[in-house]
Design an enzyme around this catalytic site. Structure first.
Site, PDB file in Angstrom:
ATOM      1  N   PRO A  52      39.449  -4.242  69.522  1.00  0.00           N
ATOM      2  CA  PRO A  52      40.519  -3.828  70.437  1.00  0.00           C
ATOM      3  C   PRO A  52      41.795  -4.597  70.109  1.00  0.00           C
ATOM      4  O   PRO A  52      41.745  -5.774  69.722  1.00  0.00           O
ATOM      5  CB  PRO A  52      39.973  -4.237  71.818  1.00  0.00           C
ATOM      6  CG  PRO A  52      39.041  -5.367  71.525  1.00  0.00           C
ATOM      7  CD  PRO A  52      38.451  -5.106  70.174  1.00  0.00           C
ATOM      8  N   HIS A  53      42.943  -3.946  70.267  1.00  0.00           N
ATOM      9  CA  HIS A  53      44.211  -4.583  69.883  1.00  0.00           C
ATOM     10  C   HIS A  53      44.510  -5.816  70.736  1.00  0.00           C
ATOM     11  O   HIS A  53      45.314  -6.672  70.354  1.00  0.00           O
ATOM     12  CB  HIS A  53      45.357  -3.576  69.987  1.00  0.00           C
ATOM     13  CG  HIS A  53      46.519  -3.887  69.084  1.00  0.00           C
ATOM     14  ND1 HIS A  53      46.860  -5.172  68.722  1.00  0.00           N
ATOM     15  CD2 HIS A  53      47.428  -3.076  68.479  1.00  0.00           C
ATOM     16  CE1 HIS A  53      47.923  -5.133  67.925  1.00  0.00           C
ATOM     17  NE2 HIS A  53      48.271  -3.886  67.759  1.00  0.00           N
TER      18      HIS A  53
END
Length: 386
Positions: free
Chosen positions: A172-173
Site C-alpha cells: 500500500p502507498h
C-alpha cells in the site's frame, strides 16, 4: 426487502504487538487510495528460496522488523502499525507466492509482451495487463484488505521460467514511496550478498521526523506564492462543470507506458544544456538538468499540442496557464543541515510532496524544450527553498 452489508470489523489486537502510529505524511487520502506493485525482470534463473529467506532475514535486523507490521485503524480513524514481537508461519513478515513455468519466458502468451529495450522511443500496452504476473490471486487490491485482516503489507511474488525470473513486490502507498523502495532493495541486495552488517539502520521507527511539515503555519505574514493562480468564485464552478462534462464525454482513459532509450534522453539533455549555456555564457556554474526535467518538458509539450490552433490557422495561441504537476523527493534536501533525514540511515516511508510549475501555453509551444526543462527545475525549487 433490502440487502444490508455489515461493516467490516478489525481483528482483536494481539497483546504482544508493538503499536506505533503511521507517519502523518503516509496517512493521507491519496496514499490510502493506492496499492502498488513493482516488477523486476531478470533474464536469468534466480533461486526463489534464497530470495525469500534473504528478505525474511532483512526483516529480522533491528528496526527493519517494522516492515512486517500489520495495518490497523485507531479509535480516531488514523492508521497505526501493529508489529509482531516475533514472526511465525501463522504471522509471517510478508506474503509469499511462487509460480514455476517449465518453458521460456518468450513462450508465455503474456510475459512475452513485457516491454524490452529498443533503440528508439516506443509505446507499449497498459501496464495493468501484466498484473496477473505480478501478484497472486488473493493479493490485496485496496487498503481495507490490510486493515480488516492480519495480512502483512509486503507481498513477494516470484514467477520462474527456464530462462528468466520475475520478482514483484506489492504494497500500500501508505507504506513506502519510490526512493524508499530503492533503499529497501539496496538493503535486500546487501543481505543477499552476505553483507548484512552493511544494512543501514532504519530511521523513524516510532517517531515521525516529518511531522512539522504537515502542521498548519502559526504565522500568516507571508502570502502563499500560488495564491494568484487559485481557482475561486465563479471560475471554480465552471471548472467543476467542465470536469464533470469531460467525465461524461470521455468516461474511459486509455493507459500506455512509453519507453525512452537512455541515448535519446542523453542527446536531448546535451542539446538543452548547450542552449542554456549559450544564453548565459558568463555564468560561473554550468547549467544542470536532470533526466526527469527533460522528460517532463518533452511530455508537457506533447500534452498541450491539442490546445493550439493548427499550423494553417491564423488564430493566436490561447492565453492559458498550464500547470505541470510533479513529485518532489524530500530526502536529499532534508539530509542537509539542519538534518532531518540523515544519509546514514534508511527512511522507509513516504518523503515526497507535489510541486507545481505554472507556465503560459504559448511559451510551452514556442520556446525550446531547454527553457521548459529549466523552468521545471527552477520554479518549484524557488518555492521550496527560497
Amino acid at each position: 426487502m433490502g440487502v444490508f452489508q455489515s461493516k467490516p470489523v478489525q481483528l482483536a489486537t494481539v497483546p504482544t504487538d508493538a503499536i506505533v502510529p503511521v507517519h502523518s505524511l503516509d496517512d493521507t487520502p491519496v496514499f490510502r487510495s493506492m496499492v502498488l506493485e513493482f516488477t523486476l525482470r531478470f533474464d536469468d534463473v534466480l533461486d526463489p528460496l534464497k530470495l525469500r529467506e534473504s528478505l525474511a532475514q532483512l526483516l529480522e535486523i533491528g528496526d527493519w522488523k517494522k516492515l512486517g507490521a500489520r495495518l490497523r485503524l485507531n479509535k480516531n480513524g488514523k492508521l497505526e502499525y501493529h508489529i509482531p514481537a516475533q514472526f511465525t508461519e501463522e504471522r509471517p513478515p510478508f506474503s509469499y507466492s511462487h509460480v514455476q513455468y517449465e518453458s521460456s519466458i518468450e513462450e508465455h502468451p503474456l510475459a512475452s509482451k513485457i516491454p524490452k529495450n529498443t533503440p528508439h522511443p516506443s509505446i507499449h500496452p497498459d501496464p495493468a495487463i501484466f498484473r496477473p504476473l505480478a501478484r497472486a490471486p488473493d493479493t490485496p487490491t485496496k487498503i481495507e484488505d490490510y486493515i480488516y485482516s492480519d495480512r502483512p503489507q509486503l507481498c513477494l511474488h516470484i514467477v520462474s521460467f527456464t530462462d528468466a525470473t520475475l520478482i514483484s513486490i506489492t504494497w500500500p502507498h501508505t507504506f513506502i514511496d519510490a526512493m524508499g523502495l530503492a533503499a529497501f532493495f539496496n538493503a535486500w541486495i546487501q543481505v543477499l550478498n552476505g553483507q548484512s552488517s552493511f544494512v543501514l539502520p532504519l530511521h523513524g521507527f516510532s517517531t515521525d521526523p516529518l511531522s512539522n511539515l504537515v502542521k498548519t503555519p502559526t504565522t500568516t505574514h507571508e502570502t502563499y506564492i500560488l495564491t494568484p493562480f487559485l481557482i475561486k468564485g465563479v471560475k471554480f464552478y465552471f471548472f467543476i462543470i467542465n470536469y464533470l462534462l469531460e467525465l461524461v464525454i470521455y468516461p474511459k482513459e486509455e493507459a500506455h507506458s512509453v519507453c525512452f532509450p537512455a541515448s535519446t534522453i542523453s542527446s536531448l539533455k546535451a542539446t538543452a544544456v548547450k542552449e542554456l549555456e549559450a544564453q548565459n555564457p558568463d555564468a560561473k556554474e554550468k547549467p544542470f538538468l536532470s533526466d526527469g526535467d527533460i522528460i517532463t518538458a518533452l511530455w508537457a509539450r506533447l500534452a498541450v499540442l491539442h490546445l493550439t490552433p493548427p499550423p494553417t490557422s491564423k488564430k493566436p495561441i490561447p492565453k492559458t496557464i498550464i500547470n505541470i504537476s510533479n513529485a518532489f523527493g524530500l530526502r536529499s534536501i532534508l539530509s542537509s543541515p539542519p538534518v532531518i533525514l540523515p544519509k546514514e540511515k534508511a527512511y522507509i516511508s513516504n518523503a515526497v510532496l507535489s510541486i507545481f510549475t505554472l507556465l503560459p501555453l504559448n511559451d510551452l509551444i514556442e520556446r525550446p524544450i531547454s527553457w521548459t526543462a529549466n523552468e521545471v527545475r527552477r520554479i518549484p525549487r524557488r518555492f521550496l527553498v527560497g
